[in-house]
Design a protein around this motif. Structure first.
Motif, PDB file in Angstrom:
ATOM      1  N   PHE A 184       3.320   0.907   2.749  1.00 37.20           N
ATOM      2  CA  PHE A 184       2.954  -0.133   4.067  1.00 37.20           C
ATOM      3  C   PHE A 184       2.988  -1.497   3.131  1.00 37.20           C
ATOM      4  N   GLN A 197      -5.567  -8.749   7.574  1.00 35.61           N
ATOM      5  CA  GLN A 197      -4.351  -8.364   7.297  1.00 35.61           C
ATOM      6  C   GLN A 197      -3.543  -7.758   8.247  1.00 35.61           C
ATOM      7  N   PHE A 247      -0.304  -5.238   9.279  1.00 37.05           N
ATOM      8  CA  PHE A 247       0.443  -4.462   8.581  1.00 37.05           C
ATOM      9  C   PHE A 247       1.866  -4.107   9.051  1.00 37.05           C
ATOM     10  N   GLY A 248       2.580  -3.831   8.274  1.00 34.91           N
ATOM     11  CA  GLY A 248       4.109  -3.496   9.074  1.00 34.91           C
ATOM     12  C   GLY A 248       3.894  -2.263   9.425  1.00 34.91           C
ATOM     13  N   TYR A 303      -0.936  -7.067  -5.003  1.00 35.91           N
ATOM     14  CA  TYR A 303      -0.755  -7.881  -3.932  1.00 35.91           C
ATOM     15  C   TYR A 303      -0.401  -9.286  -4.510  1.00 35.91           C
ATOM     16  N   TYR A 306       0.792  -1.335   0.053  1.00 36.82           N
ATOM     17  CA  TYR A 306      -0.009   0.040   0.088  1.00 36.82           C
ATOM     18  C   TYR A 306       1.093   1.106  -0.011  1.00 36.82           C
ATOM     19  N   LEU A 309      -9.804 -10.892  -3.482  1.00 36.06           N
ATOM     20  CA  LEU A 309      -9.615 -10.228  -2.113  1.00 36.06           C
ATOM     21  C   LEU A 309     -10.723 -10.573  -1.046  1.00 36.06           C
ATOM     22  N   SER A 339     -11.748 -13.123  -0.055  1.00 37.55           N
ATOM     23  CA  SER A 339     -11.553 -14.264   0.690  1.00 37.55           C
ATOM     24  C   SER A 339     -10.471 -13.991   2.048  1.00 37.55           C
ATOM     25  N   ILE A 340     -10.041 -12.880   2.084  1.00 32.00           N
ATOM     26  CA  ILE A 340      -9.194 -12.598   3.179  1.00 32.00           C
ATOM     27  C   ILE A 340      -9.895 -12.039   4.331  1.00 32.00           C
ATOM     28  N   ASP A 341      -9.449 -12.623   5.454  1.00 36.03           N
ATOM     29  CA  ASP A 341     -10.141 -12.307   6.907  1.00 36.03           C
ATOM     30  C   ASP A 341      -9.538 -11.186   7.494  1.00 36.03           C
TER      31      ASP A 341
END
Lengths: 109, 119
Positions: free
Chosen positions: B91, B108, B110-111, B48, B35, B102, B104-106
């Motif tokens: 990020f 995420q 972050f750094g 991604y 990002y 996208l 299906s993602i629960d």
């Protein structure tokens, strides 16, 4: 692409108060998420909520997909809730994730 | 305590220089995101990967940006040549998706971000 509108843009609360943040989408989305960015810049993914309601502690979110909006509820707010809350969604026809401009929340002690 | 790490945390460079940002995703996560955040554009998803394969990079300027995952523990984002308008916080995030979509993602994770300034 879709448009994402968040309201209110700014919100100031006293500790202990409840609040509701809103996110409107210009078109149907198949992936709706809420994020929190604290005053030091760290991002946290709060909810992935394409539809229905989810709760996590004092936070809960509801998405009404047919009406293209989502709400984030913060109950008994704490100073650590301060920061910017973003919502984001991806168009049903693609994978592009679009973010709103955020709601700046300040919780005063 | 598993977390996403990013290096460098800060980078100041001159226009025209190559910039490489690195990200170490959480072990076991199969999806990595890049990002960018600026005052003018806000937050943008650049690209991604899933299982190290690029799935979508439509948010990334193709002429100067490139993203790769040489292995499961390293993701890189390169800008060559850099321009002042690339100044931003970048990020990286990682998560687990059930498929390549996208939807299906629960969650995420972050750094801390890389703050890039191009003079």
């Amino acid at each position: 692409g879709i448009q994402v509108e968040q309201s209110p843009p700014d919100l100031i609360l006293q500790e202990g108060a409840n609040s509701t943040l809103r996110c409107n989408f210009s078109d149907s989305v198949n992936n709706l998420q809420w994020f929190h960015q604290n005053p030091w810049g760290q991002l946290i993914n709060l909810f992935y909520i394409p539809s229905g309601t989810k709760q996590n502690g004092r936070l809960s979110a509801t998405t009404v997909a047919t009406e293209r909006y989502s709400l984030l509820y913060i109950s008994s707010s704490q100073t650590t809730d301060s920061g910017v809350y973003f919502c984001a969604g991806a168009e049903t026809s693609g994978s592009r994730l679009t973010f709103g401009e955020g709601t700046q929340l300040t919780v005063n002690p | 305590d598993a977390r996403v790490t990013q290096t460098p945390r800060h980078k100041v460079t001159e226009m025209g220089q190559e910039v490489t940002m690195r990200c170490q995703p959480i072990l076991g996560h199969n999806t990595v995101f890049w990002y960018r955040q600026t005052m003018m554009q806000g937050l943008e998803l650049l690209a991604y990967f899933r299982n190290r394969a690029p799935l979508d990079d439509s948010g990334m300027p193709k002429d100067r940006f490139s993203a790769e995952m040489p292995d499961a523990t390293l993701a890189t984002l390169k800008i060559q040549p850099s321009e002042p308008r690339d100044s931003a916080v970048y990020f990286c995030a990682s998560g687990q998706t059930r498929d390549g979509h996208l939807g299906s993602i629960d969650t995420q994770y972050f750094g801390p971000g890389t703050r890039l300034t191009v003079l």
